[in-house]
Design a protein around this motif. Structure first.
Motif, short mmCIF file in Angstrom:
data_model
loop_
_atom_site.label_atom_id
_atom_site.label_comp_id
_atom_site.label_asym_id
_atom_site.label_seq_id
_atom_site.Cartn_x
_atom_site.Cartn_y
_atom_site.Cartn_z
N ARG A 1 5.63 23.31 1.28
CA ARG A 1 5.90 22.61 2.55
C ARG A 1 5.07 21.41 2.62
O ARG A 1 4.83 20.78 3.83
CB ARG A 1 5.46 23.59 3.77
CG ARG A 1 6.56 24.40 3.94
CD ARG A 1 6.65 25.33 5.29
NE ARG A 1 5.15 25.93 5.37
CZ ARG A 1 5.00 27.05 4.83
NH1 ARG A 1 5.85 27.89 4.52
NH2 ARG A 1 3.47 27.49 5.17
N ARG A 2 4.25 21.03 1.70
CA ARG A 2 3.30 19.67 1.50
C ARG A 2 2.17 19.67 2.59
O ARG A 2 1.99 18.73 3.01
CB ARG A 2 4.47 18.59 1.63
CG ARG A 2 5.04 18.09 0.76
CD ARG A 2 6.20 19.05 0.22
NE ARG A 2 7.31 18.41 -0.66
CZ ARG A 2 8.20 19.14 -1.16
NH1 ARG A 2 8.27 20.47 -0.95
NH2 ARG A 2 9.05 18.44 -1.91
N ASP B 1 12.20 18.17 -5.76
CA ASP B 1 11.51 17.17 -5.34
C ASP B 1 9.86 17.58 -5.59
O ASP B 1 9.06 16.76 -6.02
CB ASP B 1 11.65 16.94 -3.74
CG ASP B 1 13.08 16.10 -3.63
OD1 ASP B 1 13.63 15.60 -4.57
OD2 ASP B 1 13.60 16.07 -2.44
N TYR B 2 9.68 18.78 -5.27
CA TYR B 2 8.41 19.33 -5.65
C TYR B 2 7.85 19.34 -7.01
O TYR B 2 6.75 18.84 -7.52
CB TYR B 2 8.15 20.79 -4.94
CG TYR B 2 6.74 21.29 -5.03
CD1 TYR B 2 5.61 21.03 -4.30
CD2 TYR B 2 6.36 22.06 -6.02
CE1 TYR B 2 4.35 21.49 -4.36
CE2 TYR B 2 5.05 22.67 -6.34
CZ TYR B 2 4.19 22.19 -5.37
OH TYR B 2 2.85 22.76 -5.51
N LEU B 3 8.90 19.74 -7.74
CA LEU B 3 8.67 19.55 -9.25
C LEU B 3 8.22 18.37 -9.64
O LEU B 3 7.43 18.05 -10.52
CB LEU B 3 9.62 20.19 -9.97
CG LEU B 3 9.86 21.77 -9.95
CD1 LEU B 3 11.12 22.36 -10.03
CD2 LEU B 3 8.71 22.69 -10.34
N GLY C 1 1.57 37.31 -3.48
CA GLY C 1 1.33 37.70 -2.18
C GLY C 1 2.46 37.19 -0.98
O GLY C 1 3.56 36.97 -1.29
N ARG C 2 2.15 37.31 0.03
CA ARG C 2 2.98 36.58 1.04
C ARG C 2 3.12 35.17 0.79
O ARG C 2 2.24 34.33 0.65
CB ARG C 2 2.56 36.97 2.62
CG ARG C 2 2.72 38.57 2.91
CD ARG C 2 2.13 38.45 4.43
NE ARG C 2 1.81 37.06 4.70
CZ ARG C 2 1.66 36.77 6.27
NH1 ARG C 2 2.05 37.57 7.05
NH2 ARG C 2 1.30 35.66 6.47
N TYR C 3 4.47 34.79 0.81
CA TYR C 3 4.84 33.28 0.63
C TYR C 3 3.97 32.27 1.71
O TYR C 3 3.42 31.44 1.17
CB TYR C 3 6.44 33.23 1.16
CG TYR C 3 6.75 31.45 1.03
CD1 TYR C 3 6.84 31.18 -0.30
CD2 TYR C 3 7.06 30.81 2.12
CE1 TYR C 3 7.26 29.80 -0.53
CE2 TYR C 3 7.35 29.70 1.99
CZ TYR C 3 7.63 28.88 0.71
OH TYR C 3 8.10 27.83 0.55
N ALA C 4 3.71 32.82 2.81
CA ALA C 4 2.98 31.93 3.74
C ALA C 4 1.34 31.80 3.44
O ALA C 4 0.85 30.86 3.47
CB ALA C 4 2.98 32.58 5.33
#
Length: 131
Positions: free
Chosen positions: A26-27, A51-53, A15-18
Protein backbone atom coordinates in the motif's frame (compact mmCIF):
# COMPACT_ATOMS: atom_id res chain seq x y z
CA UNK A 1 -3.90 -4.74 -8.25
CA UNK A 2 -5.94 -6.66 -5.73
CA UNK A 3 -5.67 -5.70 -2.07
CA UNK A 4 -6.56 -7.94 0.84
CA UNK A 5 -8.48 -7.17 4.00
CA UNK A 6 -6.14 -6.46 6.90
CA UNK A 7 -7.24 -9.55 8.82
CA UNK A 8 -6.51 -11.90 5.90
CA UNK A 9 -3.49 -14.18 5.95
CA UNK A 10 -0.58 -12.74 3.99
CA UNK A 11 0.21 -14.73 0.84
CA UNK A 12 3.89 -14.89 1.88
CA UNK A 13 2.98 -16.86 5.01
CA UNK A 14 4.39 -14.24 7.38
CA UNK A 15 1.22 -13.58 9.39
CA UNK A 16 -1.69 -11.23 8.93
CA UNK A 17 -1.53 -9.16 5.73
CA UNK A 18 -2.05 -5.93 7.70
CA UNK A 19 1.02 -6.64 9.82
CA UNK A 20 3.16 -8.25 7.12
CA UNK A 21 3.29 -7.14 3.48
CA UNK A 22 0.19 -4.91 3.41
CA UNK A 23 1.95 -1.68 4.45
CA UNK A 24 4.62 -2.19 1.78
CA UNK A 25 2.20 -2.92 -1.06
CA UNK A 26 0.00 0.00 0.00
CA UNK A 27 3.17 2.19 -0.16
CA UNK A 28 2.91 3.13 3.53
CA UNK A 29 6.44 1.95 4.37
CA UNK A 30 9.46 0.21 2.86
CA UNK A 31 10.69 -3.30 3.82
CA UNK A 32 13.53 -3.10 6.38
CA UNK A 33 15.32 -6.29 5.30
CA UNK A 34 16.06 -8.19 2.10
CA UNK A 35 13.81 -11.04 3.25
CA UNK A 36 10.92 -8.66 3.96
CA UNK A 37 11.34 -7.20 0.47
CA UNK A 38 11.45 -10.69 -1.06
CA UNK A 39 8.31 -11.70 0.81
CA UNK A 40 6.53 -8.51 -0.28
CA UNK A 41 7.54 -9.15 -3.88
CA UNK A 42 6.09 -12.68 -3.66
CA UNK A 43 2.89 -11.13 -2.30
CA UNK A 44 2.91 -8.62 -5.19
CA UNK A 45 3.09 -11.54 -7.64
CA UNK A 46 0.19 -13.21 -5.80
CA UNK A 47 -1.87 -10.01 -5.92
CA UNK A 48 -0.82 -9.13 -9.50
CA UNK A 49 0.81 -5.83 -8.52
CA UNK A 50 3.31 -5.25 -11.34
CA UNK A 51 3.80 -1.60 -10.30
CA UNK A 52 5.16 -2.66 -6.91
CA UNK A 53 7.49 -5.18 -8.53
CA UNK A 54 8.89 -2.56 -10.91
CA UNK A 55 9.20 0.01 -8.10
CA UNK A 56 11.23 -2.40 -5.93
CA UNK A 57 13.53 -3.54 -8.78
CA UNK A 58 16.99 -2.00 -9.21
CA UNK A 59 16.87 0.39 -12.21
CA UNK A 60 19.97 -1.21 -13.75
CA UNK A 61 18.30 -4.63 -14.07
CA UNK A 62 14.55 -4.00 -14.17
CA UNK A 63 12.53 -4.37 -17.36
CA UNK A 64 10.73 -1.41 -18.89
CA UNK A 65 7.40 -3.18 -18.34
CA UNK A 66 6.25 -6.34 -16.65
CA UNK A 67 3.30 -8.50 -17.63
CA UNK A 68 2.29 -11.02 -15.01
CA UNK A 69 0.71 -14.34 -15.86
CA UNK A 70 -2.31 -15.55 -13.95
CA UNK A 71 -0.76 -18.24 -11.83
CA UNK A 72 -2.16 -18.73 -8.39
CA UNK A 73 0.77 -18.53 -5.98
CA UNK A 74 0.05 -21.07 -3.26
CA UNK A 75 3.01 -21.07 -0.88
CA UNK A 76 6.44 -19.70 -0.08
CA UNK A 77 9.34 -21.38 1.68
CA UNK A 78 12.49 -19.43 2.55
CA UNK A 79 15.46 -21.77 2.08
CA UNK A 80 18.40 -19.44 2.65
CA UNK A 81 19.30 -16.06 4.10
CA UNK A 82 22.71 -14.44 3.67
CA UNK A 83 23.04 -10.99 5.22
CA UNK A 84 20.27 -8.59 4.14
CA UNK A 85 19.60 -7.17 7.59
CA UNK A 86 18.75 -3.56 8.44
CA UNK A 87 22.44 -2.56 8.56
CA UNK A 88 23.72 -4.60 5.59
CA UNK A 89 24.35 -3.34 2.05
CA UNK A 90 23.68 -6.62 0.25
CA UNK A 91 21.67 -9.76 0.88
CA UNK A 92 20.72 -13.08 -0.68
CA UNK A 93 17.40 -14.83 -0.09
CA UNK A 94 16.77 -18.33 -1.41
CA UNK A 95 13.21 -19.54 -1.76
CA UNK A 96 10.81 -22.02 -3.29
CA UNK A 97 7.49 -20.57 -4.47
CA UNK A 98 4.59 -22.94 -5.20
CA UNK A 99 1.99 -22.19 -7.87
CA UNK A 100 -0.91 -23.65 -9.79
CA UNK A 101 -2.44 -22.71 -13.13
CA UNK A 102 -4.70 -24.44 -15.60
CA UNK A 103 -4.89 -27.57 -13.50
CA UNK A 104 -1.11 -27.84 -13.26
CA UNK A 105 1.04 -27.37 -10.18
CA UNK A 106 4.65 -26.32 -10.05
CA UNK A 107 7.32 -24.47 -8.17
CA UNK A 108 9.95 -21.86 -8.80
CA UNK A 109 13.24 -22.04 -6.89
CA UNK A 110 15.84 -19.31 -6.91
CA UNK A 111 18.40 -17.29 -5.00
CA UNK A 112 17.58 -13.61 -5.23
CA UNK A 113 20.16 -10.87 -4.71
CA UNK A 114 19.18 -7.59 -3.06
CA UNK A 115 21.13 -4.38 -2.54
CA UNK A 116 20.54 -1.11 -0.76
CA UNK A 117 19.94 1.88 -3.00
CA UNK A 118 19.24 5.25 -1.45
CA UNK A 119 18.89 3.52 1.93
CA UNK A 120 16.18 1.14 0.65
CA UNK A 121 16.36 -2.52 -0.27
CA UNK A 122 15.80 -3.27 -3.97
CA UNK A 123 15.77 -6.50 -5.94
CA UNK A 124 18.85 -6.85 -8.17
CA UNK A 125 18.80 -10.26 -9.87
CA UNK A 126 18.07 -13.95 -9.41
CA UNK A 127 19.75 -17.23 -10.06
CA UNK A 128 17.41 -20.20 -10.57
CA UNK A 129 18.22 -23.24 -8.46
CA UNK A 130 17.61 -26.93 -9.06
CA UNK A 131 15.56 -27.60 -5.91
Amino acid sequence: MTDLPGNADCPCGGGRYADCCGPYLRRESWPPTAEALMRSRYTAFALVDADYLIRTWHPRTRPDALELDHREWTGLEITERVDGGPDDLMGIVGFIAQWQAGGRRGSQSERSAFVRRGGRWVYLAATPTDE
